[in-house]
Design an enzyme around this catalytic site. Structure first.
Site: not given
Ligand SMILES: [Zn+2]
Length: 789
Positions: A235, A237-238, A271, A274, A293
């Protein structure tokens, strides 16, 4: 080994999809240097004028340096595949961008490196690209210089960070910049789409402000990009300062449904959480990936609850999208013998990719919620803040965090949490009452046959006659003397355990039940049904209490349960589902708040599957699809498919649409044909090349939910297995797919399914396959029980 920095230069052939690389690594090692490298053609390894012998073994590049302290230069070349991991090409409109996704162990596909989260280093990145292209990385561009027929783009040096968080994007990007203090929030897209990112950008601004204050630590880089990637397995990504999103998770316009908007906000919040938890402070090794997570998950809900109180976002934390984060998903995944502890030993990349699951996200997040409820919100916040300051630009473990929280709360956090993260599964608390004594026992809850004696240190909250009591239940049994008029255990469901009330329904319903409590009652009763702890008739009696339920959380849960039971035993559930969903639709009529809009869309989908008349009426709206309410569009497309069997019409709509969200809705509708050959055509269309690779999994999962075509779906899956594996290699995505598909498609053909997976080894999905086979036996037993009743 210690690495100080990487000086990385890539000369990129954008059209030819290949590159030449040179990396200079400043490092210190007591023996031969071993780097990670996959798919790279290494030509030379040297230090100054000295060249070293080297050999490739698996994913290791072994260089015969002996003890080494200095700079090592590696010259190499690589290609840029049409994949979804490492450095890859993401096509759109007959061209492409080059983008990267390195989590967990894929940075090694772009440059030789020590590809471990705990070996942090500074990165100085430069790319040589055509003059008409742009490049994006974690840090702002420092300089752009002419270099022959190309240009050299050099980025500022990063702070110390892990390899999996590095990012590079090359292509034609359109950007829009917003400011928050001195931080640039930059939306980046392929040409023509940046304006669709305004909503996400505004959300990002509010979320960063929330975290600045919650963590009491400002965002640490000069900018953050939000990048829309046309093909993306995840979906979002950080990557630190360069967050990537699937386009449908970032772009919003007037046609976007409320549900999708919430998913966009949730992705942005997750995100961004993170950027502190994961990026600034990183787990030492992947066995603690849940720290990343579960925190990002829990924090995202906190942020959105504060920014949008009217969204009732905690509802989604119990049962909503994304499923991997919800309590429902975590309890369903963790009631198997084939589960794993939150903290799990992993070593190979295949193992690592598979632990990004409902345990690492959902269970971790809900155990944190339980901990917060036990130690208090402020002690929790302060502990987190201290932990982040103490380990900034470095790595930490769960134990470091428990110490911080124990210090701020004065409670035995280490003891409780070390057990909760190391023991697989969770308990069910059974409550019975008689002679003025309330008896509570705990045991591990499993849907498989057999039992276990594991005990948890359980922060148990009870409400007796309206008064709350908090106890730490450390043994298997607890007896309380009390005269009961009402009883609520695990109020608001902040604890990660089920409650089995034995004959106490009247006491329970005499309590002031919140929507979360009601959700808990109906959710637990469903798991008891699957586990064989209660009969189908007992379960239906519980459902009766919810037949006119007005709260969307428990009503949505009942709808989901009827949805799954319809897939397993359609003839037994059809009428029950029809009656329930008709009433729900009436209750929602005229309501236009966001929660009701989303609920109506979902209820309409479910009703269209079991009510031919309704499907036929609703399906007529397809001729005016573009003007329909965005939250009703999925139901309209589905009803149209169901009532007309118009495969060609839906394919035409798919081809004409320029909205990813609508395209996915058409695909999903096409999986609801009851005619097996049409379903077959849908599955073939998914692999025809016209459908984005990222969306193929969604088609397979949706097809699994069609009880009329299970045989076709199962046969198709077997014959296309290798193609699908290839498509999703190194993403870990298939583990979740099998976990969902096997128990449904396998009912009535257990032997055949078991044999297939015994013959075909699929190591990248092993964990999901094992879990799926175990769940299959429970579902199969359930179906037999219901049919025999
Ligand atoms: Zn995450």
């Amino acid at each position: 080994m210690q690495v100080a920095d990487y000086n990385l230069l890539l000369d990129i052939d954008f059209e030819g999809l290949k590159f030449k690389g040179r990396v200079i690594i400043k490092l210190n090692e007591k023996q031969d240097v071993v780097l990670n490298s996959v798919g790279l053609d290494i030509s030379n390894v040297s230090s100054g004028t000295r060249s070293f012998s080297f050999k490739q073994k698996g994913e290791d590049l072994i260089v015969e340096t002996g003890p080494f302290d200095g700079t090592l230069q590696v010259d190499y070349a690589g290609s840029i595949p049409n994949s979804l991991a490492g450095i890859y090409s993401a096509p759109y409109d007959h061209t492409h961008i080059i983008t990267t996704h390195f989590e967990a162990a894929q940075a090694r596909r772009m440059f030789p490196c020590v590809d471990r989260p705990d070996v942090k280093a500074e990165f100085k990145l430069a790319v040589r690209i055509s003059k008409d292209l742009d490049a994006i990385s974690n840090m702002p561009v420092q300089s752009v210089d002419n270099d022959g027929e190309k240009k050299l783009v050099t980025f500022e040096k990063t702070p110390r960070m892990s390899t999996y968080l590095l990012y590079l994007g090359v292509g034609k990007f359109e950007t829009q910049t917003a400011k928050l203090g001195t931080t640039d929030i930059i939306l980046a897209s392929t040409p023509g789409k940046a304006k669709l990112g305004k909503f996400a950008q505004d959300e990002a601004r509010s979320v960063i402000q929330f975290f600045d204050s919650y963590y009491n630590l400002p965002y640490s880089l000069p900018k953050v990009h939000l990048i829309g990637v046309p093909e993306f397995a995840m979906g979002a990504m950080e990557n630190w300062g360069a967050i990537t999103f699937r386009e449908v998770m970032l772009f919003v316009d007037a046609r976007t449904s409320t549900k999708t908007k919430m998913r966009v906000s949730m992705g942005v919040a997750h995100e961004l959480a993170h950027q502190w938890f994961g990026d600034l402070v990183t787990m030492k090794w992947w066995d603690d990936v849940w720290l990343n997570e579960s925190f990002a998950t829990f924090m995202a809900y906190k942020a959105l609850n504060s920014i949008h109180p009217d969204w009732k976002i905690w509802n989604n934390f119990f049962n909503g999208e994304p499923k991997v984060e919800a309590l429902a998903g975590a309890l369903t995944r963790d009631c198997l013998i084939n589960t794993h502890p939150i903290q799990v030993p992993v070593s190979s990349p295949d193992e690592i990719e598979q632990i990004f699951d409902a345990i690492s996200y959902g269970k971790g997040a809900h155990v944190l919620q339980m901990l917060e409820a036990y130690i208090g919100e402020e002690a929790f916040r302060q502990g987190i803040s201290r932990y982040l300051s103490a380990h900034a630009y470095s790595n930490a473990t769960g134990a470091d965090l428990w110490s911080a929280l124990e210090n701020t709360s004065g409670k035995p956090v280490r003891e409780i949490m070390s057990r909760w993260v190391k023991q697989p599964g969770y308990p069910v608390v059974t409550a019975s009452y008689g002679d003025g004594k309330l008896s509570l026992t705990q045991e591990r809850f499993l849907i498989s046959e057999g039992s276990e004696t594991t005990i948890w240190p359980l922060p148990l909250v009870l409400e007796l006659n309206g008064e709350t009591r908090s106890i730490l239940m450390e043994g298997a049994e607890k007896i309380l003397d009390t005269k009961l008029k009402s009883l609520r255990i695990n109020p608001d469901r902040t604890g990660f355990y089920l409650v089995h009330y034995l004959g106490l329904d009247d006491l329970v319903w005499a309590s002031n039940l919140s929507p979360f409590d009601k959700w808990g009652i109906v959710f637990d009763s469903y798991l008891f049904l699957i586990a064989g702890k209660s009969t189908f008739n007992e379960y239906l009696k519980v459902l009766e209490r919810f037949s006119k339920e007005r709260e969307t959380l428990p009503a949505g849960e009942v709808s989901d349960q009827l949805g799954l039971l319809y897939v397993l035993v359609p003839s037994e559930i059809m009428e029950i589902s029809k009656a329930f969903h008709r009433v729900q639709l009436e209750l929602l009529e005229g309501k236009n708040d966001k929660i009701s809009l989303i609920a109506r869309g979902k209820i309409a989908c479910r009703l269209a599957l079991v009510d031919e008349g309704y499907a036929s009426t609703l399906g007529k709206g397809f001729t005016d699809y573009n003007r329909a309410l965005p939250d009703m569009k999925q139901a309209i497309a589905l009803a149209y498919a169901r009532s007309t069997n118009d495969f060609d019409g839906l394919v035409k709509a798919y081809r004409q649409s320029n909205s990813d969200e609508d395209k996915v809705k058409f695909l999903s509708a096409m999986t609801s044909f009851t005619d097996p050959p049409l379903l077959q055509k849908t599955l073939e269309f998914a692999l025809s090349g016209e459908v984005k690779r990222q969306d193929v999994i969604g088609v397979i999962l949706a097809a699994t939910g069609n009880p009329h075509t299970a045989r076709v779906t199962w046969a198709w899956l077997q014959s296309n297995m290798e193609k699908i594996r290839e498509m999703y290699s190194n993403t870990g995505a298939l583990s979740t797919v099998f976990n969902t598909m096997i128990p449904i498609l396998g009912v009535g053909r257990i032997q055949e399914v078991e044999n297939f997976f015994r013959k075909h080894s699929i190591p990248e999905a092993e964990s999901g396959i094992k879990a799926g086979l175990e769940k299959l036996r429970a579902y199969d037993r359930l179906v037999r029980n219901i049919m025999q009743k």
